[in-house]
Design a protein around this motif. Sequence first.
Motif, short mmCIF file in Angstrom:
data_model
loop_
_atom_site.label_atom_id
_atom_site.label_comp_id
_atom_site.label_asym_id
_atom_site.label_seq_id
_atom_site.Cartn_x
_atom_site.Cartn_y
_atom_site.Cartn_z
N THR A 28 -78.68 81.74 -44.06
CA THR A 28 -77.63 82.40 -44.82
C THR A 28 -78.25 83.47 -45.71
O THR A 28 -79.30 83.26 -46.32
CB THR A 28 -76.83 81.40 -45.67
OG1 THR A 28 -75.86 82.13 -46.43
CG2 THR A 28 -77.74 80.64 -46.63
N PHE A 29 -77.62 84.62 -45.75
CA PHE A 29 -78.11 85.71 -46.58
C PHE A 29 -77.17 85.97 -47.76
O PHE A 29 -77.22 87.03 -48.37
CB PHE A 29 -78.25 86.98 -45.74
CG PHE A 29 -79.38 86.93 -44.75
CD1 PHE A 29 -79.18 86.47 -43.46
CD2 PHE A 29 -80.65 87.32 -45.12
CE1 PHE A 29 -80.23 86.41 -42.56
CE2 PHE A 29 -81.71 87.27 -44.23
CZ PHE A 29 -81.49 86.81 -42.94
N MET A 30 -76.34 85.00 -48.08
CA MET A 30 -75.31 85.20 -49.09
C MET A 30 -75.87 85.72 -50.40
O MET A 30 -75.25 86.52 -51.09
CB MET A 30 -74.55 83.90 -49.33
CG MET A 30 -73.38 84.03 -50.30
SD MET A 30 -72.13 85.20 -49.72
CE MET A 30 -71.53 84.35 -48.28
N THR A 54 -72.90 90.61 -50.32
CA THR A 54 -71.46 90.57 -50.57
C THR A 54 -70.83 91.96 -50.58
O THR A 54 -69.62 92.10 -50.71
CB THR A 54 -71.16 89.89 -51.92
OG1 THR A 54 -71.83 90.63 -52.95
CG2 THR A 54 -71.64 88.45 -51.92
N GLY A 55 -71.65 92.98 -50.48
CA GLY A 55 -71.14 94.35 -50.41
C GLY A 55 -71.24 95.12 -51.71
O GLY A 55 -70.91 96.30 -51.76
N GLY A 75 -67.08 89.81 -42.49
CA GLY A 75 -67.27 88.63 -41.66
C GLY A 75 -68.41 88.75 -40.66
O GLY A 75 -68.64 87.84 -39.86
N GLU A 76 -69.12 89.87 -40.71
CA GLU A 76 -70.21 90.08 -39.76
C GLU A 76 -71.55 89.77 -40.41
O GLU A 76 -71.70 89.85 -41.63
CB GLU A 76 -70.22 91.53 -39.27
CG GLU A 76 -68.97 91.94 -38.50
CD GLU A 76 -69.06 93.38 -38.03
OE1 GLU A 76 -68.01 94.00 -37.83
OE2 GLU A 76 -70.19 93.89 -37.88
N ARG A 77 -72.51 89.49 -39.59
CA ARG A 77 -73.88 89.30 -40.06
C ARG A 77 -74.70 90.53 -39.71
O ARG A 77 -75.86 90.43 -39.31
CB ARG A 77 -74.46 88.03 -39.44
CG ARG A 77 -73.75 86.76 -39.89
CD ARG A 77 -74.32 85.53 -39.21
NE ARG A 77 -75.73 85.34 -39.53
CZ ARG A 77 -76.17 84.72 -40.60
NH1 ARG A 77 -75.34 84.24 -41.51
NH2 ARG A 77 -77.48 84.57 -40.81
N PRO A 100 -83.97 88.17 -51.79
CA PRO A 100 -83.02 87.82 -52.85
C PRO A 100 -83.31 88.50 -54.19
O PRO A 100 -82.46 88.46 -55.10
CB PRO A 100 -83.19 86.30 -52.98
CG PRO A 100 -84.55 86.01 -52.45
CD PRO A 100 -84.82 87.04 -51.40
N ASN A 101 -84.44 89.16 -54.30
CA ASN A 101 -84.84 89.80 -55.54
C ASN A 101 -84.59 91.31 -55.46
O ASN A 101 -85.14 91.99 -54.59
CB ASN A 101 -86.31 89.53 -55.82
CG ASN A 101 -86.75 90.05 -57.17
OD1 ASN A 101 -86.85 91.26 -57.37
ND2 ASN A 101 -87.02 89.15 -58.09
#
Length: 124
Positions: A28-30, A54-55, A75-77, A100-101
């Motif tokens: 997951t890249f959330m 998340t954009g 909804g795309e990865r 993530p940083n």
Amino acid sequence: QVQLVESGGGLVQAGGSLRLSCAASGRTFMNYYMGWFRQAPGKERECVATIHWTGGNPYYTDSVKGRFTISRGNGERTVYLQMNSLKPEDTAVYYCAADPNYRKIRSGSNVEYWGQGTQVTVSS
């Protein structure tokens, strides 16, 4: 296995457009920032654009502002880099990256994941 796979590069005339895609898989890249970098022969790698998964919080280097757009499909990865009004100086290998940083993704230093790159060549 985490993978970032770029596609969409190619040869285009100055003034033309290309859309690069970065397909992300394996985790997951959330909470990640996604970035597009480029490296031209004899030059240092440059951060072109970044965006949170998340954009939010898009960033562009000055030389591409108003011409390039980074986005992630709903909804795309997949993360996209729409490149318009291309110039010969945009010629480079373009890489997708994830971390993530935010400081790391902006600097390109010690970034957790990299793609293999896709060549973009703009002819004059």
